[in-house]
Write a protein that holds these residues in place. Sequence first.
Motif, short mmCIF file in Angstrom:
data_model
loop_
_atom_site.label_atom_id
_atom_site.label_comp_id
_atom_site.label_asym_id
_atom_site.label_seq_id
_atom_site.Cartn_x
_atom_site.Cartn_y
_atom_site.Cartn_z
N ILE A 51 -0.73 2.63 -3.01
CA ILE A 51 -0.99 1.67 -4.09
C ILE A 51 0.25 0.83 -4.39
O ILE A 51 0.15 -0.40 -4.54
CB ILE A 51 -1.46 2.42 -5.35
CG1 ILE A 51 -2.83 3.04 -5.09
CG2 ILE A 51 -1.51 1.49 -6.55
CD1 ILE A 51 -3.31 3.96 -6.20
N ILE A 52 1.40 1.44 -4.46
CA ILE A 52 2.63 0.71 -4.83
C ILE A 52 3.00 -0.35 -3.80
O ILE A 52 3.23 -1.51 -4.16
CB ILE A 52 3.78 1.69 -5.09
CG1 ILE A 52 3.50 2.49 -6.36
CG2 ILE A 52 5.12 0.96 -5.21
CD1 ILE A 52 4.48 3.61 -6.63
N PRO A 53 3.05 -0.04 -2.48
CA PRO A 53 3.39 -1.09 -1.52
C PRO A 53 2.33 -2.20 -1.43
O PRO A 53 2.68 -3.37 -1.26
CB PRO A 53 3.50 -0.37 -0.18
CG PRO A 53 3.67 1.05 -0.51
CD PRO A 53 3.03 1.27 -1.83
N GLY A 57 3.21 -6.00 -2.17
CA GLY A 57 2.95 -7.02 -1.16
C GLY A 57 2.08 -8.15 -1.69
O GLY A 57 2.35 -9.33 -1.44
N VAL A 58 1.02 -7.80 -2.41
CA VAL A 58 0.14 -8.82 -2.99
C VAL A 58 0.91 -9.65 -4.02
O VAL A 58 0.77 -10.88 -4.06
CB VAL A 58 -1.11 -8.17 -3.60
CG1 VAL A 58 -1.90 -9.15 -4.44
CG2 VAL A 58 -1.99 -7.59 -2.51
N SER A 59 1.73 -9.01 -4.82
CA SER A 59 2.53 -9.74 -5.80
C SER A 59 3.51 -10.69 -5.11
O SER A 59 3.67 -11.85 -5.52
CB SER A 59 3.31 -8.78 -6.69
OG SER A 59 2.44 -7.94 -7.39
N LEU A 60 4.17 -10.22 -4.07
CA LEU A 60 5.12 -11.06 -3.34
C LEU A 60 4.43 -12.25 -2.69
O LEU A 60 4.90 -13.38 -2.79
CB LEU A 60 5.84 -10.23 -2.28
CG LEU A 60 6.84 -10.98 -1.41
CD1 LEU A 60 8.02 -11.44 -2.27
CD2 LEU A 60 7.32 -10.11 -0.28
N LEU A 61 3.29 -12.01 -2.04
CA LEU A 61 2.56 -13.11 -1.41
C LEU A 61 2.05 -14.11 -2.45
O LEU A 61 2.07 -15.32 -2.21
CB LEU A 61 1.40 -12.57 -0.58
CG LEU A 61 1.79 -11.89 0.73
CD1 LEU A 61 0.57 -11.29 1.40
CD2 LEU A 61 2.48 -12.87 1.65
#
Length: 80
Positions: A51-53, A57-61
């Motif tokens: 869940i964390i990665p 990743g979604v937040s970064l993208l």
Amino acid sequence: MELADKAVGLVLSLISLSIFTYYTFWVIILPFVDSDHFIHKYFLPKEYALIIPIFAGVSLLSFLSMFIGYVMQKSKRKSA
């Protein structure tokens, strides 16, 4: 200012290394340790290992997409 930049770089490197070490131990080594061992109380449940990665990743993208869109809009206004 150069000394401050080096200090910030060192702190960021140490934080990144500690997060990498924690996550590597949590995901790769911890599944091979008995579940009743005391070391398990220092780590989150296994579900968070995915869940964390994924969230990061979604937040970064999302952030990168918004930033690129903002820069494209700004450059369109300057050329027009």
